[in-house]
Scaffold this active site. Structure first.
Site, PDB file in Angstrom:
ATOM      1  N   THR A 121      -1.811  -2.417  -4.083  1.00 33.64           N
ATOM      2  CA  THR A 121      -1.735  -3.433  -5.136  1.00 33.64           C
ATOM      3  C   THR A 121      -2.698  -4.567  -4.810  1.00 33.64           C
ATOM      4  O   THR A 121      -3.040  -4.782  -3.640  1.00 33.64           O
ATOM      5  CB  THR A 121      -0.324  -4.057  -5.236  1.00 33.64           C
ATOM      6  OG1 THR A 121      -0.076  -4.828  -4.039  1.00 33.64           O
ATOM      7  CG2 THR A 121       0.744  -3.001  -5.425  1.00 33.64           C
ATOM      8  N   ASN A 152       2.661  -5.947   3.191  1.00 34.43           N
ATOM      9  CA  ASN A 152       1.760  -6.878   3.884  1.00 34.43           C
ATOM     10  C   ASN A 152       2.019  -8.311   3.455  1.00 34.43           C
ATOM     11  O   ASN A 152       2.251  -8.570   2.269  1.00 34.43           O
ATOM     12  CB  ASN A 152       0.308  -6.532   3.532  1.00 34.43           C
ATOM     13  CG  ASN A 152      -0.064  -5.137   3.992  1.00 34.43           C
ATOM     14  OD1 ASN A 152      -0.406  -4.923   5.129  1.00 34.43           O
ATOM     15  ND2 ASN A 152       0.025  -4.173   3.085  1.00 34.43           N
ATOM     16  N   GLU A 183       0.879  -1.184   0.000  1.00 34.53           N
ATOM     17  CA  GLU A 183       0.000   0.000   0.000  1.00 34.53           C
ATOM     18  C   GLU A 183       0.909   1.225   0.000  1.00 34.53           C
ATOM     19  O   GLU A 183       1.780   1.330   0.860  1.00 34.53           O
ATOM     20  CB  GLU A 183      -0.834   0.089   1.273  1.00 34.53           C
ATOM     21  CG  GLU A 183      -1.496  -1.172   1.769  1.00 34.53           C
ATOM     22  CD  GLU A 183      -1.795  -1.050   3.262  1.00 34.53           C
ATOM     23  OE1 GLU A 183      -2.452  -0.086   3.670  1.00 34.53           O
ATOM     24  OE2 GLU A 183      -1.352  -1.926   4.014  1.00 34.53           O
ATOM     25  N   ASP A 213      -6.815   8.454   1.189  1.00 28.66           N
ATOM     26  CA  ASP A 213      -6.631   8.017   2.571  1.00 28.66           C
ATOM     27  C   ASP A 213      -5.870   9.098   3.344  1.00 28.66           C
ATOM     28  O   ASP A 213      -4.709   9.378   3.050  1.00 28.66           O
ATOM     29  CB  ASP A 213      -5.837   6.709   2.607  1.00 28.66           C
ATOM     30  CG  ASP A 213      -5.814   6.097   3.994  1.00 28.66           C
ATOM     31  OD1 ASP A 213      -6.734   6.380   4.783  1.00 28.66           O
ATOM     32  OD2 ASP A 213      -4.882   5.328   4.284  1.00 28.66           O
ATOM     33  N   ARG A 244      -2.358 -11.125   9.131  1.00 30.02           N
ATOM     34  CA  ARG A 244      -1.725 -10.307   8.088  1.00 30.02           C
ATOM     35  C   ARG A 244      -0.628  -9.518   8.781  1.00 30.02           C
ATOM     36  O   ARG A 244      -0.904  -8.735   9.700  1.00 30.02           O
ATOM     37  CB  ARG A 244      -2.732  -9.348   7.444  1.00 30.02           C
ATOM     38  CG  ARG A 244      -2.067  -8.388   6.448  1.00 30.02           C
ATOM     39  CD  ARG A 244      -3.095  -7.505   5.760  1.00 30.02           C
ATOM     40  NE  ARG A 244      -3.818  -6.652   6.693  1.00 30.02           N
ATOM     41  CZ  ARG A 244      -3.814  -5.310   6.683  1.00 30.02           C
ATOM     42  NH1 ARG A 244      -3.083  -4.681   5.786  1.00 30.02           N
ATOM     43  NH2 ARG A 244      -4.519  -4.618   7.539  1.00 30.02           N
TER      44      ARG A 244
END
Lengths: 69, 506
Positions: free
Chosen positions: B110, B165, B10, B102, B250
């Site tokens: 992605t 992530n 991200e 954001d 995660r």
């Protein structure tokens, strides 16, 4: 004291005491230190230098963002 | 244990409008995202699946450090003529990526990827998509007013993130995971730092002078924590698996910099994946650090790489040696080795060797070395010191997404960067998601049934139909075989209702 304990809603949390956050980094901060100058006699030098010289010296000073994640 | 490999990035981009002295960041970020959608904003992100207060350590925090600030902004935003969803402007793209506003930063996430090659192509696809959005917005504004930066700081103490992530087995104890990762994350900046002029303190300003490895190290305040905007941790403990909570975690890393070099992104994600595989397989960390936050900042501030940091055992160790210890551990750990892991270990070793003996060979591969080389070249040519404000401006322009202005892109245009993916792979990634992950399934739903989608989440897609609301659950489509079966159904269905009927029949 290397650590301080801060009170949080999930109990005590270990938080490291930071050192001076605005002290200058070492290395190339000293103009004479650092590795030897890289080879800049490459074909790309002129174009890149032109591109770099076009950058407004105050660009970073004017650039403002809100804190993100 | 043979872990499922899934990862994603991200990136929050910096956005500047050059024709206005004090632009409204909410409006600029929102309008940029909206410029990418030709139709109306009918597809919505389903925020019910987000739980930023859940902590991996087994509790839920009452509030985050940023909550008060967020509430204040929400109060200000309530007076704007936009709804919450208009301000967020959530887009889910035909490649399975998410693109939205954001915290006043345009963010590109992605789709989930299984291979490094796919991930790099999708990370670069994100740059191209944002640049297209900027061009459209600039066209509407009548000139090149909007500039976008893939970096992590504004040189005034405000940072924004690039998060990596990874899907991790829940069976792996979180404390074991944290212990195994910490020294690696502290020293990862040697291969993945984006480089920065000067030093910063969270919302307290900038001190010019010098050069450091990482953009984010100045903003790391604690070892572990659930916060992301203040009190930032080296290892974020947010427990938001976006997968079956019983089986998976995660790992949400906020410590990293946004990389311009494809090679650095590949090595950052690749080495982290390798270390996670080892920890999952029971390997213990090669060392433990006495003070990780001090260590990450001390290592960042020494581009000579001679700084030693203290271990729990009492001994001292350099950042290079921490990385070498992990590499040596990996060399012994992997018995059957796949092509991607072979590449990671080989390149990791080469980078560590070159950092020690001839780092300028890493120009175009490792961002901090590349930026240092550019700035040092300029500094000497112009006879200016490291505290000259021009250098911070050049630092910023290294990350500019404009191909005509960005310094990294200038270098890339001259073929002086190491590419990991091909241009046609980036073009393909703009249009389609990975074939072997649920990210690709999400994108396929947008391509085939976009008009019928009412909302999307990482774990599923909601549709409207004549027969009522429908929900495609992607929670358990993590293995390639399951993804391929689901893909076939979506490809052959005429409507979302057909699709769901076929799923049920199977």
């Amino acid at each position: 004291m290397k650590y301080e304990y801060v009170k949080a809603d999930r109990g005590l949390e270990r938080k490291e005491r930071p050192f001076d956050p605005l002290s200058k980094p070492s290395g190339p901060g000293d103009q004479e230190s650092g590795p030897k100058r890289p080879d800049t006699d490459s074909p790309s030098r002129d174009n890149l230098m032109k591109r770099m010289r076009k950058v407004d010296p105050k660009q970073a000073e004017k650039y403002r963002q809100r804190t993100g994640e | 244990m043979n872990p499922i490999r899934l990862f994603g990035i991200e990136t929050e981009y910096g956005i500047a409008r050059e024709d206005i002295e004090a632009p409204d960041p909410v409006v600029e970020s929102m309008e940029l995202v909206r410029a990418y959608l030709d139709g109306s904003f009918t597809r919505r992100w389903d925020y019910r699946g987000e739980h930023p207060h859940e902590d991996q350590r087994g509790f839920r925090v009452a509030e985050l450090a940023q909550d008060k600030e967020e509430d204040l902004y929400a109060e200000q935003d309530a007076h704007r003529p936009f709804s919450f969803h208009e301000m967020k402007s959530d887009l889910v793209l035909p490649n399975g990526a998410r693109f939205y506003n954001d915290h006043t930063h345009p963010e590109y996430s992605t789709p989930e990827c299984r291979s490094l090659k796919d991930l790099i192509a999708h990370d670069r696809a994100g740059e191209r998509i944002l640049w297209v959005a900027a061009q459209r917005r600039n066209h509407a504004l009548g000139g090149p007013m909007i500039q976008l930066y893939k970096n992590n700081t504004d040189f005034h103490g405000h940072s924004y993130g690039c998060h990596d992530n990874y899907l991790v087995e829940r069976a792996l104890n979180f404390e074991t995971l944290a212990r195994g990762l910490m020294p690696f994350l502290v020293s990862r900046q040697l291969i993945a730092g984006a480089g920065k002029v000067g030093r910063e303190a969270q919302e307290r300003g900038f001190a010019p002078g010098g050069f450091q490895l990482s953009q984010r190290a100045d903003f790391m305040e604690v070892e572990l924590g659930v916060d992301t905007m203040h009190n930032r941790p080296i290892l974020n403990t947010r427990d938001e698996p976006h997968a079956n909570r019983e089986r998976y975690r995660r790992l949400h890393l906020i410590v990293g910099d946004a990389n311009m070099c494809e090679y650095a992104t590949a090595l950052k994600i690749g080495t982290t994946r390798v270390v996670l595989d080892m920890i999952t397989g029971g390997a213990l960390p090669p060392c433990e650090l006495n003070s990780p936050v001090q260590a990450i900042q001390a290592l960042s501030c020494d581009p000579e790489l001679s700084t030693l940091v203290k271990q729990e055992s009492g001994g001292m160790i350099s950042g290079l040696d921490i990385q070498r210890e992990y590499l040596n551990m990996a060399r012994k750990f992997f018995i059957e080795i796949d092509e991607e892991t072979t590449w990671i270990l080989q390149e990791w070793e080469q980078v560590l060797d070159l950092l020690e003996r001839d780092r300028w060979q890493l120009v175009g591969k490792i961002d901090w070395v590349t930026k240092w080389w550019l700035l040092e070249t300029f500094r000497q040519a112009e006879h200016i010191g490291w505290d000259d404000p021009w250098l911070a401006s050049l630092d910023l322009e290294y990350h500019n997404l404009d191909p005509e202005r960005g310094l990294f892109f200038g270098l890339e245009a001259e073929g002086r960067t190491t590419r990991v993916c091909l241009e046609q792979e980036i073009d393909e990634a703009i249009k389609h998601g990975p074939l072997d992950t649920r990210g690709g399934l999400r994108g396929l739903c947008v391509q085939r049934f976009g008009r019928d989608i009412t909302s999307v989440q990482w774990e599923g897609v909601h549709f409207r139909s004549q027969n009522g609301a429908l929900h495609l659950d992607l929670l358990d489509h993590l293995e390639p075989v399951s993804v391929a079966q689901c893909r076939s159904v979506i490809e052959h269905a005429q409507t979302p209702f057909d699709m769901m009927e076929s799923m049920t029949a199977d």
